[in-house]
Design an enzyme around this catalytic site. Structure first.
Site, short mmCIF file in Angstrom:
data_model
loop_
_atom_site.label_atom_id
_atom_site.label_comp_id
_atom_site.label_asym_id
_atom_site.label_seq_id
_atom_site.Cartn_x
_atom_site.Cartn_y
_atom_site.Cartn_z
N HIS A 131 0.80 -1.21 0.06
CA HIS A 131 -0.06 -0.09 -0.06
C HIS A 131 0.97 1.27 0.15
O HIS A 131 2.13 1.08 0.50
CB HIS A 131 -0.93 0.04 1.28
CG HIS A 131 -2.03 0.95 1.52
ND1 HIS A 131 -1.66 2.39 1.77
CD2 HIS A 131 -3.22 0.93 1.13
CE1 HIS A 131 -2.90 2.90 1.62
NE2 HIS A 131 -3.72 2.18 1.42
N ASP A 208 3.25 -5.13 7.93
CA ASP A 208 2.14 -4.06 7.64
C ASP A 208 0.77 -5.20 7.73
O ASP A 208 0.56 -5.69 6.62
CB ASP A 208 2.03 -3.49 6.22
CG ASP A 208 0.82 -2.75 6.15
OD1 ASP A 208 -0.44 -2.83 7.09
OD2 ASP A 208 0.74 -2.16 4.66
N GLN A 211 -4.24 -5.49 6.67
CA GLN A 211 -5.48 -6.55 5.91
C GLN A 211 -5.21 -7.86 6.27
O GLN A 211 -5.89 -8.65 5.79
CB GLN A 211 -5.15 -6.50 4.54
CG GLN A 211 -5.08 -5.16 4.09
CD GLN A 211 -6.72 -4.45 3.65
OE1 GLN A 211 -7.82 -5.32 3.95
NE2 GLN A 211 -6.78 -3.14 3.55
N LYS A 234 -10.00 -0.91 10.73
CA LYS A 234 -10.56 -1.95 9.81
C LYS A 234 -10.91 -3.34 10.57
O LYS A 234 -10.68 -4.30 9.92
CB LYS A 234 -9.07 -2.24 8.82
CG LYS A 234 -8.72 -1.01 7.97
CD LYS A 234 -7.61 -1.51 6.78
CE LYS A 234 -7.12 -0.32 6.23
NZ LYS A 234 -7.75 0.30 5.09
N CYS A 373 -4.98 2.75 -3.54
CA CYS A 373 -3.67 3.15 -3.00
C CYS A 373 -2.62 2.36 -3.17
O CYS A 373 -1.70 2.16 -2.07
CB CYS A 373 -3.83 3.57 -1.28
SG CYS A 373 -5.20 4.76 -1.19
#
Lengths: 415, 136
Positions: A131, A208, A211, A234, A373
């Site tokens: 991202h 990261d 997600q 999220k 993004c």
């Protein structure tokens, strides 16, 4: 959390939906099918209630007053850190720093660790799958410090090129900053194995997990990473919440990110010393109410069980892939096998994804369209834009059928 | 999703009017919406303060391309001053369906490009150079 509906290890999305006030809404006269969860998720009543409860009954500033409310607010805010630590397998809650989102968490590492510890000749290794939030901070450091920034590619299906990862990894690599699950393709990278490889060269590893953490059980000790960046919004928590896990001894040696109140131990006109973890990294009055509500979101998810969440989303993913792959006018992106979270990017041939998303919206179906993004990845895969469905625990197979049925109508109209 | 609402948009999207480039145009202008990649280029020929001919080219979503196509039909023969007076709502009302606010940028791209083209023509005098990077 006795109110969490469960059917053995399987969750019932239709029952869960009752916990989410937003699903009482109609969009364009139709029931809301919210399939944009990779952008942000909806919030259960428990999370909303905990915000109201905090502000109604406990609101105060933390770590200062001797009065009762300040004490209660401090306890609640610290308890939220403990819950989050447990959620990602961190043994010490002081290694959890609350931030606004994963982007801020990554910036905290770039400024707090990167600026001091990187020098010309050093390299940061990322992937083309990142991202923008895991691209741009390292580009900034490259400009400021003259370090190298290497980017591991993907194959045509969007699976990481592990051979290139090996080739680019060297003694010069000081940090590997790696997305766990792609927000475009859903690809889940083998972070444990890649962390082990990075460690052989003495590099630190940032994952990261924006997600992945909302969708599967994570354990930072098992992965072996040094940092983990997550967005709270999220995973059912309010917007403006997120966190960074950092290995204690590294956080101790790092510079603060923001300077000011509450992050200090002692201030004289000449110099200051820093507060203990994690407060050294939480300058100023934080989002206390949001942090408390993030703790509640973690309780909610833990009550359901992350394995049940993952199993449910995998069922939704398989349904979506099965329905979409039946049409030759659907262009599907992402791996068809192997680890993948509930993210499906696609295009309807001959129809711009904004038109697709706009027409689905008329049916009450919320999906994302655009570049997500992740322009470097889109460019690499030759996708100018794409539509994207992404799933969460309250989605049902019926909603996926509704979405694909509508796509069939869109295609019929466009011919 | 009511099919009949999309009739006009899809008709113009599939069979764009005044599509292409204009030989000997007095002014050409193009602009895009970076967030979605929509692009509209307009070539305009002027006579006596009126639009004698206009052609558009570009790429992007059906709303942006059809709206530009509908606009070219509407403005042919119009006074420049009348075009500068056209309001966003005039365009939005000409599309045959209610465009969601999230799509206004797409729907209004053609009008924006046309007005900028006419402003550029006024500024540059009679023989403006074509802008950089025209699409084919």
């Amino acid at each position: 959390m006795e109110s969490i509906p469960r059917i053995g290890k399987r969750l019932d999305p239709l029952k869960l939906r009752e916990d989410f006030p937003i699903f009482e809404r109609k969009i364009n006269g139709k029931p809301l099918a919210y399939l944009d969860n990779a952008a942000t998720t909806q919030k259960p009543r428990a999370v909303l209630d905990s915000l109201v409860d905090y502000y109604s009954a406990h609101n105060s500033n933390i770590h200062r007053g001797v009065h009762t409310l300040s004490y209660e607010a401090t306890l609640m805010y610290e308890a939220a850190h403990r819950k989050v630590a447990g959620f990602v397998g961190a043994t010490d809650w002081r290694t959890i720093v609350f931030t606004r989102n994963a982007t801020e968490s990554i910036n905290l590492v770039a400024y707090g660790w990167g600026l001091r510890n990187l020098a010309p000749g050093d390299e940061v290794l990322i992937t083309i799958m990142e991202h923008h939030s895991n691209f741009v901070p390292w580009q900034m450091l490259r400009e400021r410090l003259g370090i190298g920034l290497n980017v591991v590619g993907v194959d045509a299906r969007g699976v990481l090129d592990l051979g290139e990862f090996d080739r680019l990894l060297s003694e010069r690599t000081k940090l590997v900053s790696l997305v766990h699950a792609s927000n475009v393709l859903g690809t889940v990278n083998p972070v444990k194995e890649l962390t082990r490889k990075a460690k052989e060269f003495g590099a630190l590893v940032l994952i990261d997990a924006a997600q992945s953490a909302p969708h599967m059980r994570l354990d930072v000790e098992d992965i072996g990473c040094d940092f983990l960046a997550v967005s709270g919004h999220k995973m059912l928590a309010p917007t403006g919440t997120g966190f960074l896990y950092g290995r204690g001894e590294i956080l101790e040696r790092m510079d603060p990110f923001l300077y000011g109140g509450d992050m200090i131990e002692r201030v004289t006109p000449e110099r200051s010393t820093w507060n203990e973890l994690p407060w050294k990294f939480e300058a100023g009055t934080p989002d206390i109410g949001g942090g408390v509500a993030l703790g509640t979101a973690v309780d909610y998810l833990s009550g359901i069980g992350m394995d049940a969440v993952a199993a449910h989303e995998d069922k939704l993913l398989r349904r979506a892939l099965e329905r979409l792959s039946a049409h030759d006018w659907v262009e599907l992106y992402g791996p068809s096998e192997g680890d993948r979270v509930g993210v499906v990017s696609f295009n309807v041939k001959g129809v711009h994804p904004h038109d697709v998303a706009g027409m689905l919206d008329e049916e009450g179906i919320a999906i994302r369209s655009g570049h997500h993004c992740a322009q470097p990845l889109m460019d690499r895969l030759g996708m100018e834009h794409a539509a994207r469905m992404s799933f969460y625990l309250y989605n049902s197979e019926d909603e996926i059928d509704r979405a694909v049925d509508t796509l069939e109508n869109v295609k019929r109209l466009f011919g | 999703m009511e099919a009949e609402h999309y009739e006009l948009i899809l008709d113009h999207f599939k069979n764009p009017r005044n599509y292409g480039t204009l030989e000997g145009a007095d002014v050409s202008y193009e602009e895009g919406v970076p967030s979605c990649g929509d692009l509209v280029r307009l070539d305009v020929k002027l006579e006596d303060g009126k639009i004698a001919a206009v052609k558009f080219s570009g790429k992007g979503c059906a709303i942006s391309q059809a709206s530009a196509s509908i606009l070219t039909e509407r403005v042919t023969g119009m006074d420049v001053s009348g075009i500068m007076d056209l309001k966003d709502s005039d365009v939005l009302e000409s599309l045959g369906l209610t465009v969601s606010p999230t799509r206004f940028k797409c729907a209004l791209l053609g009008l924006k490009v046309l007005k900028k083209a006419l402003v550029q023509n006024t500024r540059d005098g009679a023989a403006p150079a074509p802008p950089d990077g025209p699409s084919e």
